[in-house]
Design an enzyme around this catalytic site. Structure first.
Site, PDB file in Angstrom:
ATOM      1  NE  ARG A 147      -6.196   0.808  -1.557  1.00 36.53           N
ATOM      2  CZ  ARG A 147      -5.532   1.357  -0.537  1.00 36.53           C
ATOM      3  NH1 ARG A 147      -4.247   1.111  -0.374  1.00 36.53           N
ATOM      4  NH2 ARG A 147      -6.146   2.141   0.317  1.00 36.53           N
ATOM      5  NE  ARG A 206       0.259   1.395   3.350  1.00 31.07           N
ATOM      6  CZ  ARG A 206       1.199   2.259   3.618  1.00 31.07           C
ATOM      7  NH1 ARG A 206       2.457   1.882   3.724  1.00 31.07           N
ATOM      8  NH2 ARG A 206       0.935   3.545   3.770  1.00 31.07           N
ATOM      9  N   GLY A 207       0.276   2.407  -0.100  1.00 29.86           N
ATOM     10  CA  GLY A 207       1.060   3.630  -0.257  1.00 29.86           C
ATOM     11  C   GLY A 207       1.133   3.939  -1.746  1.00 29.86           C
ATOM     12  CB  ALA A 208       0.226   6.987  -3.662  1.00 31.55           C
ATOM     13  CG  ASP A 230      -3.128   8.078  -1.298  1.00 31.84           C
ATOM     14  OD1 ASP A 230      -2.949   8.549  -0.160  1.00 31.84           O
ATOM     15  OD2 ASP A 230      -2.824   6.916  -1.613  1.00 31.84           O
ATOM     16  CD  GLN A 284      -2.819   2.792   6.910  1.00 31.80           C
ATOM     17  OE1 GLN A 284      -3.391   3.055   7.959  1.00 31.80           O
ATOM     18  NE2 GLN A 284      -3.494   2.632   5.778  1.00 31.80           N
ATOM     19  CG  ASN A 293      -2.224  11.639   2.670  1.00 31.49           C
ATOM     20  OD1 ASN A 293      -1.706  10.725   2.001  1.00 31.49           O
ATOM     21  ND2 ASN A 293      -1.830  11.910   3.897  1.00 31.49           N
ATOM     22  CE  LYS A 294      -4.754   5.718   4.710  1.00 25.79           C
ATOM     23  NZ  LYS A 294      -5.799   4.862   4.066  1.00 25.79           N
TER      24      LYS A 294
HETATM   25  O1  MRU Z   1      -4.422   3.184   2.357  1.00 20.01           O
HETATM   26  P1  MRU Z   1      -2.960   3.399   2.183  1.00 20.01           P
HETATM   27  O2  MRU Z   1      -2.141   2.852   3.294  1.00 20.01           O
HETATM   28  O3  MRU Z   1      -2.478   2.959   0.819  1.00 20.01           O
HETATM   29  O4  MRU Z   1      -2.799   4.983   2.241  1.00 20.01           O
HETATM   30  C1  MRU Z   1      -1.515   5.541   2.147  1.00 20.01           C
HETATM   31  C2  MRU Z   1      -1.501   7.007   2.267  1.00 20.01           C
HETATM   32  O5  MRU Z   1      -2.516   7.648   2.397  1.00 20.01           O
HETATM   33  C3  MRU Z   1      -0.182   7.678   2.133  1.00 20.01           C
HETATM   34  O6  MRU Z   1      -0.127   8.836   2.911  1.00 20.01           O
HETATM   35  C4  MRU Z   1       0.035   8.068   0.666  1.00 20.01           C
HETATM   36  O7  MRU Z   1      -0.199   6.988  -0.172  1.00 20.01           O
HETATM   37  C5  MRU Z   1       1.395   8.571   0.419  1.00 20.01           C
HETATM   38  S1  MRU Z   1       2.610   7.301   0.573  1.00 20.01           S
HETATM   39  C6  MRU Z   1       4.094   7.972   0.166  1.00 20.01           C
END
Ligand code: MRU
Length: 344
Positions: free
Chosen positions: A92, A49-51, A235, A194, A245-246
């Site tokens: 996603r 996970r993470g963009a 994201d 996270q 973002n999250k």
């Molecule tokens: O649901 P996730 O864990 O994929 O969400 C991740 C985030 O929101 C991060 O802040 C974002 O992807 C940036 S990661 C460098």
């Protein structure tokens, strides 16, 4: 670099090795995926996970799809691979890096002659390497803004686990730590944790001291003067600087403005969606109710349900700067963001 040891993704001859982030920090285990279908499932299930990491995984997924389709039929692999691209794209919805990486791999498919694997593997490796290089650049740029600060708060996990390596906002935290910013705070990041499961584990691996707080403690922390900055990832950033973002990022930005704490978004330009005018049209992923209900209210109920949006949108006017590998945009808006497009 000594304080960057974790890697979420590793390519091997057998396929893509994915560190299973669902099981961290208690179990550190890589699983190898040898098909695009498997990589799509790894993204959907949040093993990765993470963009930026999602985008990189998808690029390697295209390599695996090409390997399989070319073996099945070297004459029509280009047509057959479309189903795999669609599968990866549906894994996603919010992180634009996924669609950016797939677009880039699609244009490489057009340039392939003969066996597609060597060419596409090179392209995926380049996406991976460029992400790490961008993170190091953003780390230095972002840390330059933190000169003289004593403390920083970060949200979610934006580190090596969420990227090719080093991290976006957590890359800034790493670089800032080396220059003397020692009060590092991380939010738990409910409901998936996270921060509590990934960020503090990653910082521990690299010997960077940090303090975990409950999400609900953030405004009180800001009031205490312990931090001067908040650094978060993204994201999807719209053309006007609005940032998805999250979930919880928006609340942090509102509280930061109230307390005079500066708010920084750190993201590579692959996270900017120039086709999306503002945050209004960013699709926000909603995940299963069970992610919220499971732990404390697991029995079926006809009365209680859960709402589980996993991202939110922070309006550009609450963001002091957006740090990218092409430079820093202060007080982002449509006009200010254009500098990044022109620098590309
Ligand atoms: O649901 P996730 O864990 O994929 O969400 C991740 C985030 O929101 C991060 O802040 C974002 O992807 C940036 S990661 C460098």
């Amino acid at each position: 670099m000594s304080n960057d040891t974790v890697r979420a993704l590793q390519w091997s001859e057998r396929g893509l090795r994915v560190l299973d982030q669902r099981r961290l920090p208690s179990v550190v285990e890589y699983e190898t995926f040898d098909s695009a279908q498997g990589v799509a499932e790894a993204i959907f299930s949040m093993r990765v996970r993470g963009a930026p990491a999602i985008g990189i995984a998808a690029a390697y997924g295209v390599v695996l799809a090409a390997r399989q389709r070319y073996r099945e039929n070297p004459d029509n692999w280009r047509e057959a691979i479309e189903a795999d691209l669609a599968k990866l794209a549906s894994s996603r919805p919010t992180a634009v890096n996924l669609f950016w990486a797939l677009d880039r791999m699609r244009s490489e498919i057009g340039a392939v002659e003969g066996d597609p694997e060597p060419h596409l593997l090179q392209a995926a490796r380049t996406i991976h390497d460029q992400d790490i290089a961008a993170n190091r650049t953003m780390g230095d740029l972002g840390a330059s803004l933190l000169v003289g600060a004593s403390g920083v708060l970060t949200h979610c996990n934006t580190g090596s686990l969420a990227t090719g390596g080093y991290g976006t906002a957590l890359g800034v935290v790493r670089s800032a730590y080396r220059q003397g910013v020692t009060n590092i705070f991380a939010t738990e990041t409910r409901p998936w944790l996270q921060g509590a499961r990934l960020t503090v584990w990653e910082l521990e691996q690299d010997g960077i001291p940090a303090t975990l707080i409950a999400d609900s403690a953030a405004a009180y922390l800001m009031k205490s003067d312990a931090i001067q900055w908040i650094a978060v990832g993204a994201d999807r950033i719209a053309a006007n600087g609005d940032t998805a973002n999250k979930i919880g990022t928006y609340a942090l930005a509102v509280a930061a403005r109230h307390h005079g704490v500066k708010f920084m978004v750190v993201a590579p330009t692959s996270t900017i969606d120039w086709r999306t005018e503002s945050g209004e049209s960013i699709r926000i992923e909603e995940r299963a109710q069970s992610e919220l209900l499971n732990e404390y209210f697991a029995r079926p109920s006809s009365v209680i349900k859960a709402w589980n949006p996993v991202f939110d949108v922070t309006p550009a006017e609450l963001i002091d700067c957006i740090v990218t590998e092409r430079g820093i945009v202060r007080n982002p808006n449509r006009q200010a963001m254009k500098v990044l497009a022109d620098a590309g």
